[in-house]
Design an enzyme around this catalytic site. Structure first.
Site, PDB file in Angstrom:
ATOM      1  N   TYR A  40     -30.252  61.407  26.085  1.00 30.44           N
ATOM      2  CA  TYR A  40     -29.830  61.381  24.682  1.00 30.44           C
ATOM      3  C   TYR A  40     -30.923  60.741  23.831  1.00 30.44           C
ATOM      4  CZ  TYR A  40     -27.113  60.113  20.514  1.00 30.44           C
ATOM      5  OH  TYR A  40     -26.663  59.959  19.229  1.00 30.44           O
TER       6      TYR A  40
ATOM      7  N   LYS B 144     -32.954  62.685  20.717  1.00 30.89           N
ATOM      8  CA  LYS B 144     -32.978  62.209  19.336  1.00 30.89           C
ATOM      9  C   LYS B 144     -34.400  61.899  18.870  1.00 30.89           C
ATOM     10  CE  LYS B 144     -28.669  62.645  18.421  1.00 30.89           C
ATOM     11  NZ  LYS B 144     -28.203  63.602  17.395  1.00 30.89           N
TER      12      LYS B 144
END
Length: 280
Positions: A185, A189
Site C-alpha cells: 500500500y 501511494k
C-alpha cells in the site's frame, strides 16, 4: 497485525510549537464557483471520497459518484440528493474495464463532457510486509490504486480536453512516511506522486491540470484501527502539531480549490493535507 500498523504511525509526529487555536475545517462558502461543471469522483460513497463529492456538489458541480456496491451508492445518493445537490451514481469497480466504461457513459448522460476527475478509490487487502506479499495481492493493490486512475483517465480524456478541467489523485501520507505493515500500500501511494507529475506534463497541452492530494491521518473507516483505540487516538492528537486529527472535510476543500479557477496556475503538485509539513 493491526497493532503493528498503529505502531508504524507513532514516529510521524515530532515535538514542535503547537497552535493554541483549533483550526476550522468548514471552509469558506464558495457556492457556485463550480457551477455548470461536471465531476466524476471514484470511491465516493463514504469517507474522504464522499466528502469530496459533497463539497464539489455544494460548490455547484454536477457530481457522478461511484462505489463497488449498489447499497453504498444508494445510501450516498439519498444523502446528497436530500441536501438538494445535483448528483448521479453508479456501481463501479475501478479495476474492471467494463465498469469504467459504464462510469464514463453515466457521466456523459448529462452534458456530453467531463471537467473534473477525482480518483479516491483505493484498497489495502493485506496488513503485512512488502516481501511477504503474494503476487496476487501485489497485482490487486497496484491495479486499483495506481493503474485504474490512469486507465479511467484515458477513457475520459476525449471528453475532458480543452475544457480547462482538472484531475485530482488521492494518495496518502504513507507515500512520504511509510507505515510498518502497510508495505505494498505504501508503494502504491508513492507511485501516485510520480503518476501525478507525469500526467501533469502530458496533459498540460490539452488544458488539463493534474494534482494530487496527500491526506494524513483522517478519521475514516480506513483509520478505525487508530480512532477505535481511545488511548492511542488521544496520544496521536496530543502529539500532533495542530492537536487534532483530520476530518474528511479537511481534504474536500483543497480538492474544490484545485478544481476551481483559483488554482488555474497550480499543476503537478502533491499537496499534503496532514496538519504538518512532510518536506522542505
Amino acid at each position: 497485525m493491526l497493532s503493528a500498523v498503529a505502531r508504524g504511525y507513532q514516529g510521524w509526529f515530532h515535538p514542535c510549537a503547537r497552535l493554541s487555536v483549533r483550526m476550522s475545517s468548514t471552509g469558506i462558502d464558495r457556492k457556485g464557483v463550480l457551477a455548470n461543471r461536471v465531476a466524476v469522483v471514484t470511491g465516493s460513497t463514504s469517507g474522504i471520497g464522499f466528502a469530496i463529492a459533497r463539497r464539489l456538489a455544494r460548490d455547484g458541480a454536477h457530481v457522478v459518484i461511484s462505489s463497488r456496491k449498489q447499497q453504498n451508492v444508494d445510501r450516498a445518493m439519498a444523502k446528497l440528493q436530500g441536501e438538494g445537490l445535483s448528483v448521479a451514481g453508479i456501481v463501479c469497480h475501478v479495476g474492471k474495464a467494463e465498469d469504467r466504461e459504464q462510469l464514463v457513459a453515466k457521466a456523459l448522460e448529462h452534458c456530453g463532457g467531463v471537467d473534473f476527475l477525482v480518483c479516491s478509490a483505493g484498497v489495502n487487502p493485506l496488513v503485512g510486509s512488502t516481501l511477504g506479499t503474494s503476487e496476487q495481492i501485489w497485482d490487486k493493490i497496484l491495479s486499483v490504486n495506481v493503474k485504474s486512475p490512469a486507465l479511467l483517465l484515458s477513457q475520459l480524456l476525449p471528453y475532458m480536453e480543452n475544457r480547462r478541467g482538472a484531475v485530482i489523485l488521492v494518495s496518502s501520507i504513507a507515500a512520504y512516511n511509510p507505515v510498518v505493515a502497510l508495505g505494498v500500500y505504501n508503494v502504491s501511494k508513492t507511485a501516485l506522486l510520480g503518476l501525478t507529475r507525469t500526467l501533469a506534463l502530458e496533459l498540460a497541452p490539452k488544458d488539463i491540470r493534474v494534482n494530487c492530494v496527500v491526506p494524513g491521518i483522517i478519521k475514516t473507516d480506513f483509520s478505525k484501527v487508530f480512532h477505535g483505540n481511545e488511548s492511542l487516538w488521544k496520544n496521536f492528537k496530543e502529539h500532533h502539531q495542530l492537536q487534532r486529527i483530520g476530518e474528511s472535510e479537511d481534504c474536500a476543500g483543497i480538492v474544490s480549490f484545485l478544481c476551481s479557477p483559483d488554482a488555474s496556475y497550480v499543476n503537478g503538485e502533491n499537496i499534503a493535507v496532514a496538519g504538518y509539513s512532510t518536506r522542505l
